[in-house]
Each structure stands twice: as structure tokens, then as C-alpha cells.
Design an enzyme around this catalytic site. Sequence first.
Site, mmCIF file in Angstrom:
data_model
loop_
_atom_site.group_PDB
_atom_site.id
_atom_site.type_symbol
_atom_site.label_atom_id
_atom_site.label_comp_id
_atom_site.label_asym_id
_atom_site.label_seq_id
_atom_site.Cartn_x
_atom_site.Cartn_y
_atom_site.Cartn_z
ATOM 1 N N ASP A 124 1.968 10.332 4.683
ATOM 2 C CA ASP A 124 3.055 9.751 5.482
ATOM 3 C C ASP A 124 2.530 8.973 6.682
ATOM 4 O O ASP A 124 3.071 7.924 7.045
ATOM 5 C CB ASP A 124 4.005 10.858 5.953
ATOM 6 C CG ASP A 124 4.609 11.601 4.775
ATOM 7 O OD1 ASP A 124 4.940 10.943 3.775
ATOM 8 O OD2 ASP A 124 4.740 12.839 4.856
ATOM 9 N N CYS A 162 -13.171 2.863 0.779
ATOM 10 C CA CYS A 162 -13.862 2.947 2.070
ATOM 11 C C CYS A 162 -14.104 4.369 2.540
ATOM 12 O O CYS A 162 -14.739 4.590 3.569
ATOM 13 C CB CYS A 162 -13.096 2.167 3.141
ATOM 14 S SG CYS A 162 -11.586 2.994 3.686
ATOM 15 N N CYS A 173 -9.702 7.436 0.456
ATOM 16 C CA CYS A 173 -9.740 6.100 -0.127
ATOM 17 C C CYS A 173 -11.022 5.922 -0.944
ATOM 18 O O CYS A 173 -12.117 6.110 -0.423
ATOM 19 C CB CYS A 173 -9.675 5.055 0.986
ATOM 20 S SG CYS A 173 -9.884 3.365 0.365
ATOM 21 N N GLU A 225 11.056 0.793 8.161
ATOM 22 C CA GLU A 225 11.530 0.064 6.989
ATOM 23 C C GLU A 225 13.021 -0.192 7.134
ATOM 24 O O GLU A 225 13.719 0.547 7.825
ATOM 25 C CB GLU A 225 11.334 0.918 5.737
ATOM 26 C CG GLU A 225 9.903 1.104 5.344
ATOM 27 C CD GLU A 225 9.743 2.388 4.569
ATOM 28 O OE1 GLU A 225 9.513 2.305 3.351
ATOM 29 O OE2 GLU A 225 9.861 3.462 5.167
ATOM 30 N N ASP A 285 7.667 6.169 9.292
ATOM 31 C CA ASP A 285 8.060 6.324 7.899
ATOM 32 C C ASP A 285 9.207 7.326 7.882
ATOM 33 O O ASP A 285 9.056 8.458 8.352
ATOM 34 C CB ASP A 285 6.850 6.860 7.105
ATOM 35 C CG ASP A 285 7.159 6.917 5.618
ATOM 36 O OD1 ASP A 285 7.858 6.015 5.116
ATOM 37 O OD2 ASP A 285 6.695 7.871 4.963
ATOM 38 N N CYS A 328 -4.401 1.648 1.449
ATOM 39 C CA CYS A 328 -5.233 2.255 2.488
ATOM 40 C C CYS A 328 -5.047 1.445 3.776
ATOM 41 O O CYS A 328 -5.245 0.233 3.789
ATOM 42 C CB CYS A 328 -6.700 2.246 2.073
ATOM 43 S SG CYS A 328 -7.825 2.648 3.438
ATOM 44 N N CYS A 350 -8.657 -0.216 4.874
ATOM 45 C CA CYS A 350 -9.334 -1.340 4.220
ATOM 46 C C CYS A 350 -8.410 -2.170 3.318
ATOM 47 O O CYS A 350 -8.809 -3.218 2.813
ATOM 48 C CB CYS A 350 -10.530 -0.837 3.405
ATOM 49 S SG CYS A 350 -10.049 0.025 1.904
HETATM 50 ZN ZN LIG Z 1 -9.799 2.210 2.351
#
Ligand SMILES: [Zn+2]
Length: 367
Positions: A351, A344, A341, A268, A184, A321, A324
Amino acid sequence: MLKAYKYRIYPNKEQKVQIAKTFGCCRFVYNQTLAYRKEAYEKEKKSVSRIDCNNYCNRILKQTYTWLREIDKFALTNAIYNMDFAYRKFFKEHAGYPKFKSKHDHHKSYTTNFTNGNIAADFENGKIKLPKLKEVKAKLHRVFEGQIKSATVLQVPNGKYYVSILVETNHCEISHTDKKIGMDLGIKDLCITSDGKKYENPKTIRKYEKKLAKLQRKLAHKEKRSKNYYKQKKKIALCHEKIRNTRKDDLHKVSHGMISENQVIVSENLQIKNMVKNHYLAKAISDVSWYELTKQLEYKAVWNGRQYIKIDTFYASSQMCSDCGHQNVDTKDLSVREWICPACGAYHDRDINAAKNILAEGLRQIA
Ligand SMILES: [Zn+2]
């Protein structure tokens, strides 16, 4: 594989004179042989080869203008070959008719060929041996191994001298690895990788940037077009160059490390990344570094049999996330640096999570 290595050189007074003479003689020979060829074609409808031009130079020009004999012979031959290239290009591609070279041309360079050890780099003592110049002081910041093919001496408009050495390297590929990373690109840090590594923006650049800002403020107080104004301008140009070189050297270290350690690298696409709004100055600075880093990764990946992938689609990498796939809109707030998250329960560094998602997306695209 042929590779070019460019170094700054610091010729002494005598060497500068010899270099200037060589530039001048190459231009002279280029123009003389072009005229010779043109005349042969216009008057006798005779086509003249580059070998004929070279013979004309050796048999006629060097007899008439004896000072040409003081010049490295390969430099003159290469000048003729350049003329020949421009000439043939004109016929093949209907490009512009080759122009006579002017004294005021800012493009000053000549190329000489390797034979019997006439070109050599002394990395220990920072010197480069060149035909007719002997040892020239040089800043040899990068080491190369392999057979030297040729050397091009050039002088840029600000007066500095460089040499670009073409080397046939027995380039050995770095050994294969199974590691893959996503990265990133950041503002505070240069980039953060999916395996949790943070690469800082070089601190030395900050130091020079402060200096640069100071120099620029001073310039504003100088009377325009005065002697001091130009002096100050020159200082600013030098500072810019220092920043550029420092940045490049730092990024070479980063890109080399990434390429050696990983088989696949995903980032990216910068055009996409640039859609994100940021503080103007900080962004401008990272733009330059990002661009340079991705450029280096691109060619080093090719050299070393690695894969470098740029994700082209816009992709909300920091909101998802990586464990998940849950979309957490709370992270739209840029100040959220860490989160858990809600689906999960995985803990995320903002980052690193983004980098992990970038990696997954890159792998998905090549699958
Ligand atoms: Zn998650």
C-alpha cells in the site's frame, strides 16, 4: 471569510412553542406580503419593493395581527426578503411564480440577524443564546471564533432541531510546508500515505454497524405497518444517524491532520478506484468514508492554500516499483502484501508503494 457552523439544539417545551410560532408567523408574513405585492401589481400595475413589503408588515400587519409582535423582528424581515428573492428570481430568470407557503411544507426554518450580542455560543456550557428563546441547550461539537452574522433555526422532518450559525471568521492560514503526500484509499485501512502512515477505519463504526444489523434483523420479524414496526424503524434511523455523525467527526480529524502537515496531497479519483471489485459490504462502507474524506480535503485545501490533486487516469499503482519503475505483475495477486523488486531489490509494502506511485503521478500531472 463567511463560514456556517451547524449544531443540534435541544429546545425545552416553551422554546419549542416559540420556535413553532416563529415558523408559522414567518410563513404568514411571507404569504401576506406576497399577496400584497401580487395585488398591487395586478390591480394598479404598481411594483412594490421589499422595503415597501417590510413597511406593510410593520405598519399594517403588525397592527392587525398583534401576535406578530411577539416574534423576533429579524425573522419576519428575513421571511419577506426570501419572498422578495423568489419574486425577483421569477422576473429575472423566468422561474416559477413564487408559491404561497403551505402549513404542510416540510421545510421549517427561520433566520435571525445578529445585533448587540443577541446571538452567542457558550461552548463551555453547551448553550446557544438566540433572540426570544434565551439559552437553548446545544451540542457544540466544533468551536468557532469570529463575528456572528446570523443564525438559522431549522426543524427537519424527523422532528429534530438544528441551528446554523453564520460566522465571519478571521481565518488564519496554516503555515506553509514543503511536505507532499500521496494516499492510497483502502478497505481494511481507510487510507495509507506515501510516508507510511496508516489511517484506520474508526472502530466505533463497526460497533454501531453490528448494532444496526441486529436492529434490521429484528425489523424483519415485526408485522409490517404495526406500531412496533414503526418503533423499530425509528431505532434504525437513529442508528444510521449515529454512524453518519461518528464517521464525519472521525474524518474531520483525519483531513485536518493531513491538511496541516502537507502542502500537496494526491489521491486517486474515486470513480476510477471504484472499478476495483471488492466484497460488497466492506466496499459500500469505505465508499461513504472515501467520498466524505475527499470532499473534506477538497474544501479544506482551498481554505488553507493547499493543493489537493485527484489522479484521473487509471493507473496500476500497486504493480510498479516506486524506486525504479519496474512493473511487477506478481503483485496483481491481492494477497501479496510485501514484495522485493526483482529489478532493483527495493523492499515494498504494497500500500505504501502504491501511495508513493500515486504521489509521483500527481506531481507529474501538475508539473
Ligand atoms: Zn525497483
